[in-house]
Design a protein around this motif. Structure first.
Motif, PDB file in Angstrom:
ATOM      1  N   ASN A  83       5.470 -27.012 -14.508  1.00  0.00           N
ATOM      2  CA  ASN A  83       4.856 -28.332 -14.463  1.00  0.00           C
ATOM      3  C   ASN A  83       3.632 -28.374 -15.369  1.00  0.00           C
ATOM      4  O   ASN A  83       3.189 -27.352 -15.903  1.00  0.00           O
ATOM      5  N   LYS A  84       3.083 -29.565 -15.527  1.00  0.00           N
ATOM      6  CA  LYS A  84       1.984 -29.774 -16.476  1.00  0.00           C
ATOM      7  C   LYS A  84       0.758 -28.951 -16.112  1.00  0.00           C
ATOM      8  O   LYS A  84       0.108 -28.373 -16.987  1.00  0.00           O
ATOM      9  N   LYS A 140      12.499 -33.205 -12.321  1.00  0.00           N
ATOM     10  CA  LYS A 140      11.664 -33.133 -11.115  1.00  0.00           C
ATOM     11  C   LYS A 140      10.242 -32.685 -11.442  1.00  0.00           C
ATOM     12  O   LYS A 140       9.719 -31.738 -10.854  1.00  0.00           O
ATOM     13  N   ASN A 141       9.610 -33.347 -12.412  1.00  0.00           N
ATOM     14  CA  ASN A 141       8.234 -33.073 -12.864  1.00  0.00           C
ATOM     15  C   ASN A 141       8.037 -31.672 -13.415  1.00  0.00           C
ATOM     16  O   ASN A 141       6.919 -31.169 -13.459  1.00  0.00           O
ATOM     17  N   ASN A 142       9.090 -31.003 -13.808  1.00  0.00           N
ATOM     18  CA  ASN A 142       9.003 -29.684 -14.446  1.00  0.00           C
ATOM     19  C   ASN A 142       9.590 -29.767 -15.842  1.00  0.00           C
ATOM     20  O   ASN A 142      10.663 -30.345 -16.044  1.00  0.00           O
ATOM     21  N   TYR A 143       8.884 -29.184 -16.797  1.00  0.00           N
ATOM     22  CA  TYR A 143       9.332 -29.171 -18.186  1.00  0.00           C
ATOM     23  C   TYR A 143      10.055 -27.865 -18.449  1.00  0.00           C
ATOM     24  O   TYR A 143       9.589 -26.798 -18.061  1.00  0.00           O
TER      25      TYR A 143
END
Length: 160
Positions: free
Chosen positions: A33-34, A73-76
């Motif tokens: 995630n960010k 799901k908000n993960n790169y």
């Protein structure tokens, strides 16, 4: 002091390179995630430039839109070799047949209505159709409001 800050920011590699490096180093199967990417970058490169969070968000969005990264799901994460190509919005274009060699295409026509020629002579005025007999409906009466009847003068000066 300001020259130290400039030397630190100029010595940093480009953001896309740092992001890819962070995703590789974190090595999580569901992606990173960010905040974890940001923490990795700060731990490896020390103090980041002012506006780091905004820069990171902008670069992540740009890389996601270009297809370099996937957001799940908000993960790169990096797209796999078998991942489908990212399509744009709308209907995909039809496949085009290759042209035979030596064929030259004319430039495409511009969209919209063509402009008037400023040097062209003025167009002649359109004539109105002559007023013929009134159109009569099924009831035997003409359409619309009845015409005004003008009084006719009688020869001895009294109206009829």
């Amino acid at each position: 002091m300001a020259t130290e800050d400039l030397s630190k920011t100029s010595s940093l590699p480009p953001y896309p390179q740092m992001i890819m490096e962070a995703i590789d180093a974190l090595n999580q199967p569901e992606g990173a995630n960010k905040s974890s990417i940001s923490k990795y970058m700060e731990s490896k490169y020390g103090e980041m430039p002012p506006g780091h969070a905004d820069l990171l968000t902008a670069h992540l969005t740009k890389m996601k839109d270009s297809g370099e990264l996937l957001l799940i799901k908000n993960n790169y994460l990096k797209p796999g070799a078998d991942a489908p190509l990212k399509r744009g919005r709308g209907r995909p274009p039809k496949p085009k047949e290759p042209l035979p060699p030596g064929v030259v295409l004319a430039p495409p026509r511009p969209r919209g209505r063509p402009r008037k020629d400023p040097n062209a002579p003025p167009a002649p005025k359109k004539l109105k159709p002559s007023a013929g007999p009134p159109k009569v409906s099924k009831t035997g009466r003409p359409r619309g409001r009845p015409r005004k009847v003008q009084p006719q003068l009688v020869q001895n000066g009294v109206e009829a």
